[in-house]
Every structure is written in structure tokens, then in C-alpha cells.
Write a protein that holds these residues in place. Structure first.
Motif, short mmCIF file in Angstrom:
data_model
loop_
_atom_site.label_atom_id
_atom_site.label_comp_id
_atom_site.label_asym_id
_atom_site.label_seq_id
_atom_site.Cartn_x
_atom_site.Cartn_y
_atom_site.Cartn_z
N HIS A 24 0.83 -1.21 0.00
CA HIS A 24 0.00 0.00 0.00
C HIS A 24 0.86 1.26 0.00
N ALA A 25 1.88 1.28 0.85
CA ALA A 25 2.71 2.47 0.97
C ALA A 25 3.47 2.75 -0.32
N VAL A 26 4.01 1.71 -0.93
CA VAL A 26 4.77 1.89 -2.17
C VAL A 26 3.83 2.30 -3.31
N GLN A 27 2.67 1.67 -3.40
CA GLN A 27 1.72 2.05 -4.44
C GLN A 27 1.30 3.50 -4.29
N ALA A 28 1.10 3.95 -3.04
CA ALA A 28 0.73 5.34 -2.80
C ALA A 28 1.81 6.29 -3.30
N LEU A 29 3.07 5.93 -3.09
CA LEU A 29 4.17 6.75 -3.59
C LEU A 29 4.16 6.82 -5.11
N VAL A 82 3.08 11.79 21.21
CA VAL A 82 2.81 10.43 20.72
C VAL A 82 4.10 9.87 20.14
N THR A 83 4.68 8.90 20.81
CA THR A 83 6.01 8.41 20.43
C THR A 83 5.99 7.07 19.69
N ASP A 84 4.86 6.41 19.67
CA ASP A 84 4.76 5.11 18.99
C ASP A 84 4.54 5.34 17.50
N PRO A 85 5.45 4.86 16.63
CA PRO A 85 5.27 5.09 15.19
C PRO A 85 4.01 4.46 14.63
N HIS A 86 3.56 3.34 15.21
CA HIS A 86 2.32 2.73 14.73
C HIS A 86 1.13 3.65 15.00
N ASN A 87 1.12 4.29 16.16
CA ASN A 87 0.04 5.22 16.47
C ASN A 87 0.08 6.45 15.57
N LEU A 88 1.28 6.97 15.31
CA LEU A 88 1.39 8.13 14.43
C LEU A 88 0.92 7.77 13.03
N GLY A 89 1.32 6.62 12.53
CA GLY A 89 0.86 6.20 11.20
C GLY A 89 -0.64 6.05 11.13
N ALA A 90 -1.23 5.45 12.17
CA ALA A 90 -2.68 5.28 12.19
C ALA A 90 -3.40 6.62 12.29
N SER A 100 8.47 12.99 20.17
CA SER A 100 7.42 12.54 19.27
C SER A 100 8.00 11.58 18.24
N ALA A 101 7.18 10.65 17.81
CA ALA A 101 7.54 9.85 16.65
C ALA A 101 7.61 10.77 15.44
N SER A 102 8.38 10.36 14.43
CA SER A 102 8.51 11.16 13.22
C SER A 102 8.29 10.25 12.01
N LEU A 103 8.53 10.77 10.83
CA LEU A 103 8.31 9.97 9.63
C LEU A 103 9.37 8.87 9.53
N THR A 104 8.93 7.65 9.58
CA THR A 104 9.80 6.48 9.44
C THR A 104 9.12 5.51 8.47
N PRO A 105 9.85 4.50 7.99
CA PRO A 105 9.20 3.50 7.14
C PRO A 105 8.00 2.83 7.81
N VAL A 159 2.10 1.94 8.05
CA VAL A 159 0.84 1.94 8.81
C VAL A 159 -0.12 2.99 8.24
N ALA A 160 0.42 4.10 7.76
CA ALA A 160 -0.41 5.18 7.22
C ALA A 160 -1.06 4.81 5.89
N CYS A 161 -0.57 3.77 5.23
CA CYS A 161 -1.17 3.29 3.98
C CYS A 161 -1.31 4.39 2.93
N GLY A 162 -0.31 5.21 2.79
CA GLY A 162 -0.32 6.27 1.78
C GLY A 162 -0.67 7.64 2.31
N ALA A 163 -1.22 7.71 3.51
CA ALA A 163 -1.62 9.02 4.06
C ALA A 163 -0.42 9.91 4.35
N ALA A 164 0.75 9.32 4.58
CA ALA A 164 1.95 10.12 4.83
C ALA A 164 2.35 10.92 3.60
N GLU A 165 1.82 10.54 2.45
CA GLU A 165 2.12 11.27 1.21
C GLU A 165 1.08 12.35 0.92
N THR A 166 -0.03 12.36 1.65
CA THR A 166 -1.10 13.31 1.35
C THR A 166 -1.37 14.30 2.47
#
Length: 248
Positions: free
Chosen positions: A11-16, A106-114, A134-139, A144-151
Motif C-alpha cells: 500500500h505504501a509503495v503504491q501510494a508513492l 505520541v512516540t509510537d510510530p504505529h500510532n502516528l501512522g494510524a 514525538s515519533a517522526s516519519l519512518t518506514p 501503517v499510514a497506507c499512503g496518508a503520509a504522502e497526502t
């Protein structure tokens, strides 16, 4: 700081490939994996002229550092977090009623992605985090964001309390979530330009963050647990704003 980063998961790669193809330098795929979803990525990458390379699953495991890569890893140009100035420019150009999400500690990357995924689905214009603690942008966040990190712009600010004050001066109302609040979120008017603030699990919002909120509100808890996971609570709060705005 490296000028490249890795994004993994279908999902993440397709979103990119769909939203930011110029950032993709190279596509790494597991040897021996041939199925419809992977073939779709290959065809898309070929049209875009992106280099493709087959590697062992073990190499992908190493690159993903234990994350679930689903047989695909993209090497991309490193993205940059948004700054306070960039947030100001976004709000200046905004056509519509602002809805922003703030995550305080919020320091958990899974929570930030969600949270990014929920913000995208609810149409929020940005997610704001403190630059520290805080958590930051990581793989992992991207997957977890399923493309939302790009939008959805992820804005890292040096002083969160100051940023909240600046948003108030722009006419946005700050709604902090706290279990001890007296009023329910459903009784707060979210049809106005709004900023929803979520604190860290356990400790909640920091004192200065709380002091800069116009309202404190809570979600009704009918069961035995005292609180929701922060990403679940963020989704509930954001979609309450969506519900009010559509109904209004």
C-alpha cells in the motif's frame, strides 16, 4: 542526514507511485514473487521509468528492519517534515473550514501512522507534532499510514504551545481531549475552524498544551477500560467533526 529513505509494503509503495513518483529512485522486489498485486507495481514502475531490481527476501528483511515489507521496498528521496511557516502558508491558501490534528507526545510510530491515516480519511488538512518527544516519519509510520503520509502534511514545531496560540490568533478553536473533562466531545461545536489535540497515552497532554486549549472534552467510556488507544480516539474525534459538518 541521509538524502534517501526506504518505504516498504504494497500500500505504501503504491501510494508513492500514485502521488509522488518523482521521489522513487528504485524498486526492490523479492525474487520469486509473482502475483497480480506485485505485477501491478511492476507495470506502474515501468511506465514511470523507475529502476526495478529483484533481491532475496532476506535482503528485504534486512532493509525493512523487521517490518512487514510484503515483498517490496522502495528507495526514495528523503521527505521533509513541514515547518511552522509552511503550515501558515497552507492555512493562507486553504479553501474551506480548517480541521487540524495535534499529537502531543505520541512516540509510537504505529500510532502516528494510524493517526495520519485517520486524518487523511476525515479530510484534515495537517497533523502537527512537537519536534522533540514525538515519533517522526519512518518506514513503519509510512506503512501503517497506507499512503496518508504522502497526502497529509506532518508539521513538526519547536514550541507547540506557541503554535497553538498562533492558530487561535488565526481564528481556530483548540479542543483538547482529557478523560477528566466535564463535557463530552459531542457537545462541542466542531463545525467552526477546529484543532483537535490528543495527548500521549498514559500521561495525556502536557500542562502548557492543556492551558492553551479553549475547551476540554472527553469521549464517553461505558466499559471497564479508562481510555482508548490514541489513534482510535483520534479517529473518533475527527469523524465527529465530519459528522457535525455534514449534518450542519
Amino acid at each position: 542526514m541521509s538524502d534517501k529513505e526506504l518505504v516498504f509494503g504494497l500500500h505504501a509503495v503504491q501510494a508513492l507511485l500514485d502521488r509522488a513518483p518523482k521521489r522513487v529512485r528504485r524498486l526492490l522486489l523479492a525474487r520469486g514473487r509473482v502475483d497480480q498485486r506485485v505485477q501491478g507495481l511492476l507495470d506502474n514502475a515501468a511506465v514511470l521509468g523507475i529502476v526495478q531490481e529483484r533481491v532475496t527476501p532476506e535482503e528485504l528483511d534486512r532493509l525493512a528492519e523487521g517490518g512487514v515489507h510484503q515483498g517490496v521496498v522502495a528507495e526514495v528521496t528523503a521527505s521533509q517534515l513541514w515547518s511552522e511557516d509552511m503550515l501558515g502558508h497552507l492555512l493562507d491558501r486553504l479553501d474551506g473550514t480548517p480541521l487540524l490534528l495535534v499529537l502531543d507526545g505520541v512516540t509510537d510510530p504505529h500510532n502516528l501512522g494510524a493517526c495520519l491515516r485517520s486524518a487523511d480519511a476525515a479530510g484534515a488538512q495537517a497533523v502537527i507534532i512537537p519536534r522533540d518527544r514525538s515519533a517522526s516519519l519512518t518506514p513503519v509510520v509510512r506503512k501503517v499510514a497506507c499512503g496518508a503520509a504522502e497526502t497529509v502534511p506532518l508539521v513538526a514545531v519547536t514550541n507547540l504551545a506557541r503554535t497553538l496560540k498562533q492558530l487561535q490568533q488565526r481564528g481556530l478553536w483548540i479542543v483538547g481531549t482529557a478523560g477528566e473533562a466535564e463535557q463530552l466531545l459531542y457537545d462541542v461545536d466542531l463545525k467552526v475552524p477546529s484543532v483537535i489535540v490528543m495527548g500521549a497515552e498514559g500521561s495525556g497532554m502536557r500542562r502548557l498544551t492543556r492551558e492553551h486549549c479553549d475547551f476540554l472534552a472527553k469521549l464517553p467510556m461505558a466499559g471497564g477500560v479508562s481510555s482508548l488507544n490514541v489513534s482510535v480516539a483520534a479517529g473518533v474525534c475527527l469523524f465527529e467533526a465530519v459528522r457535525q459538518r455534514q449534518a450542519g
